[in-house]
Write a protein that holds these residues in place. Structure first.
Motif, PDB file in Angstrom:
ATOM      1  N   VAL A  67       0.843  -1.194   0.000  1.00 15.41           N
ATOM      2  CA  VAL A  67       0.000   0.000   0.000  1.00 15.41           C
ATOM      3  C   VAL A  67       0.883   1.251   0.000  1.00 15.41           C
ATOM      4  O   VAL A  67       2.066   1.194   0.322  1.00 15.41           O
ATOM      5  CB  VAL A  67      -0.964   0.046   1.216  1.00 15.41           C
ATOM      6  CG1 VAL A  67      -1.783  -1.222   1.315  1.00 15.41           C
ATOM      7  CG2 VAL A  67      -0.196   0.308   2.504  1.00 15.41           C
ATOM      8  N   GLU A  68       0.289   2.360  -0.371  1.00 18.72           N
ATOM      9  CA  GLU A  68       0.942   3.654  -0.286  1.00 18.72           C
ATOM     10  C   GLU A  68      -0.029   4.650   0.311  1.00 18.72           C
ATOM     11  O   GLU A  68      -1.250   4.511   0.159  1.00 18.72           O
ATOM     12  CB  GLU A  68       1.401   4.133  -1.656  1.00 18.72           C
ATOM     13  CG  GLU A  68       0.272   4.347  -2.660  1.00 18.72           C
ATOM     14  CD  GLU A  68       0.770   4.803  -4.016  1.00 18.72           C
ATOM     15  OE1 GLU A  68       1.933   5.257  -4.078  1.00 18.72           O
ATOM     16  OE2 GLU A  68       0.008   4.711  -5.002  1.00 18.72           O
ATOM     17  N   SER A  69       0.511   5.630   1.012  1.00 12.64           N
ATOM     18  CA  SER A  69      -0.344   6.657   1.601  1.00 12.64           C
ATOM     19  C   SER A  69      -0.334   7.893   0.711  1.00 12.64           C
ATOM     20  O   SER A  69       0.713   8.298   0.208  1.00 12.64           O
ATOM     21  CB  SER A  69       0.138   7.016   3.007  1.00 12.64           C
ATOM     22  OG  SER A  69       1.473   7.453   2.972  1.00 12.64           O
ATOM     23  N   VAL A  70      -1.507   8.461   0.510  1.00 12.29           N
ATOM     24  CA  VAL A  70      -1.657   9.695  -0.261  1.00 12.29           C
ATOM     25  C   VAL A  70      -2.137  10.767   0.699  1.00 12.29           C
ATOM     26  O   VAL A  70      -3.199  10.624   1.312  1.00 12.29           O
ATOM     27  CB  VAL A  70      -2.658   9.511  -1.423  1.00 12.29           C
ATOM     28  CG1 VAL A  70      -2.810  10.815  -2.199  1.00 12.29           C
ATOM     29  CG2 VAL A  70      -2.208   8.380  -2.339  1.00 12.29           C
ATOM     30  N   SER A  71      -1.351  11.803   0.842  1.00  8.45           N
ATOM     31  CA  SER A  71      -1.649  12.842   1.825  1.00  8.45           C
ATOM     32  C   SER A  71      -3.050  13.412   1.648  1.00  8.45           C
ATOM     33  O   SER A  71      -3.435  13.830   0.556  1.00  8.45           O
ATOM     34  CB  SER A  71      -0.606  13.960   1.707  1.00  8.45           C
ATOM     35  OG  SER A  71      -0.850  14.965   2.660  1.00  8.45           O
ATOM     36  N   GLY A  72      -3.811  13.376   2.747  1.00  8.54           N
ATOM     37  CA  GLY A  72      -5.154  13.941   2.743  1.00  8.54           C
ATOM     38  C   GLY A  72      -6.213  13.052   2.137  1.00  8.54           C
ATOM     39  O   GLY A  72      -7.404  13.390   2.152  1.00  8.54           O
ATOM     40  N   LYS A  73      -5.798  11.880   1.603  1.00  8.17           N
ATOM     41  CA  LYS A  73      -6.775  11.001   0.938  1.00  8.17           C
ATOM     42  C   LYS A  73      -6.867   9.614   1.564  1.00  8.17           C
ATOM     43  O   LYS A  73      -7.922   8.993   1.557  1.00  8.17           O
ATOM     44  CB  LYS A  73      -6.430  10.866  -0.547  1.00  8.17           C
ATOM     45  CG  LYS A  73      -6.608  12.172  -1.316  1.00  8.17           C
ATOM     46  CD  LYS A  73      -6.380  11.949  -2.805  1.00  8.17           C
ATOM     47  CE  LYS A  73      -6.611  13.227  -3.590  1.00  8.17           C
ATOM     48  NZ  LYS A  73      -6.416  13.026  -5.044  1.00  8.17           N
ATOM     49  N   GLY A  74      -5.748   9.099   2.089  1.00  8.59           N
ATOM     50  CA  GLY A  74      -5.788   7.781   2.711  1.00  8.59           C
ATOM     51  C   GLY A  74      -4.788   6.817   2.120  1.00  8.59           C
ATOM     52  O   GLY A  74      -3.800   7.223   1.506  1.00  8.59           O
ATOM     53  N   TYR A  75      -5.078   5.515   2.295  1.00 11.46           N
ATOM     54  CA  TYR A  75      -4.170   4.454   1.856  1.00 11.46           C
ATOM     55  C   TYR A  75      -4.752   3.725   0.649  1.00 11.46           C
ATOM     56  O   TYR A  75      -5.949   3.383   0.634  1.00 11.46           O
ATOM     57  CB  TYR A  75      -3.923   3.466   2.991  1.00 11.46           C
ATOM     58  CG  TYR A  75      -3.043   4.026   4.088  1.00 11.46           C
ATOM     59  CD1 TYR A  75      -1.685   3.730   4.139  1.00 11.46           C
ATOM     60  CD2 TYR A  75      -3.563   4.866   5.065  1.00 11.46           C
ATOM     61  CE1 TYR A  75      -0.870   4.238   5.139  1.00 11.46           C
ATOM     62  CE2 TYR A  75      -2.761   5.391   6.067  1.00 11.46           C
ATOM     63  CZ  TYR A  75      -1.410   5.071   6.091  1.00 11.46           C
ATOM     64  OH  TYR A  75      -0.609   5.593   7.084  1.00 11.46           O
TER      65      TYR A  75
END
Length: 332
Positions: A67-75
């Protein structure tokens, strides 16, 4: 949310149950690359968990590259490959033939399921710093080749101490980290001592040395040998506008300058090993062949890669000096 299942009293840590749920959903095709995972808060609230427990699971999936995290949006799902159990961040200074040997030996001796991602800083502190900062939290282990960059300890300090391994050069500021490294000062000195008898037929020993790329230990070991052996020595930075001296031995530390030297010798119709001696640093297959064979001083890069893999697999600590050897060929 139904993709994730967490149960009480089954003997499996709850963060691992979250990880397994995501793996199972990927294996079943219920999750695919680009899909968004339930939020940390929604998982926490549904299963009455602490935020740290959920974060531990998501971070584990992130370190494995799933997984990757996207700032302000989630995983979001980054990769559907659930066979990756651990990821290694490998930072080299540059790629060349002997570093390729090191890399292949390292990768081939790791356990199945450990994935290696390789990066290069090309002797730039800014690139070095950015790559490490961007890698934080995404890997299980960090293998770093600091070269001779100054201030690397300040950057490396942001990483988990127990996950860092130092490779090749070991400045005193980084000796608290486990490492497999070369003792450049000792290796140069001892290797030249082994070749002392052959060197004595020449009137001068010349080192081509660059402060920006080469370890200071090389220069120190060279100077110590010249003093002990009572051989005239000189340190130069380039072959440009230099007259190649007949009866001198040239110790060349990188392959590009080795090619320049050999080209100049051909233009001058000088014979390697007769008119001029040549010693190169770092063994490659090509040096067995060029000009009837070039004498080399080299660490064993395959052994270095293998030993590094063993350290990581066995969670081994300590500072290990890698073996070195001098190979005498026709260039002396």
């Amino acid at each position: 949310m139904s993709l994730i299942s967490v149960k009480d009293h089954i003997g499996i840590p709850k963060y691992k149950q979250i990880v397994s749920s995501v793996e199972d959903a990927l294996a079943a095709g219920l999750l695919k690359k680009g899909d968004r995972l339930p939020s940390i808060n929604s998982v926490r609230n549904k299963f009455d968990l602490s935020r740290d427990t959920v974060m531990m699971a998501f971070n584990e999936l992130k370190r494995r590259g799933i997984v990757e995290s996207v700032s302000g949006k989630g995983y979001y799902i980054k990769s559907e490959n659930i066979n990756v159990s651990q990821k290694v961040f490998l930072l080299f200074d540059e790629l060349n033939a002997f570093k390729e040997d090191l890399y292949n030996a390292f990768v081939n001796n790791l356990d199945e399921g450990i994935q290696v991602e390789i990066f290069f800083h090309h002797f730039s502190y800014e690139v070095f710093s950015k790559l490490i900062q961007d890698s934080l939290g995404s890997y299980h282990y960090y293998v770093i080749m600091p070269a001779n960059l100054k201030g690397t300890e300040d950057v490396i300090n942001i990483l988990p101490d127990d996950k860092v391994y130092i490779l090749d050069q070991l400045p005193k500021e980084l000796r608290s980290y486990p490492s497999i490294h070369q003792n450049f000062e000792k290796d140069i000195f001892d290797s030249l001592m082994e070749a002392k008898e052959l060197l004595q037929k020449y009137h001068k020993l010349v080192l081509l040395y660059s402060e920006t790329k080469q370890p200071k230990g090389m220069l120190k070991g060279f100077q110590e040998f010249a003093e002990v052996a009572e051989i005239a020595c000189e340190v130069i930075q380039t072959f440009e506008d230099r007259v190649i001296e007949k009866g001198a031995v040239y110790l060349v530390l990188d392959d590009q300058h080795l090619i320049v030297l050999i080209k100049k010798l051909k233009e001058l119709q000088m014979e390697v090993g007769k008119d001029v001696g040549v010693i190169s640093y770092n063994e490659t297959l090509l040096k067995e062949i060029v000009e009837g064979g070039i004498t080399t001083i080299s660490t064993d890069f395959k052994e270095m890669g293998k030993r590094l893999a063993e350290m990581i697999v066995n969670n081994e600590k300590g500072n290990i000096e890698n073996t070195r050897r001098v190979i005498i060929r026709n260039s002396l």
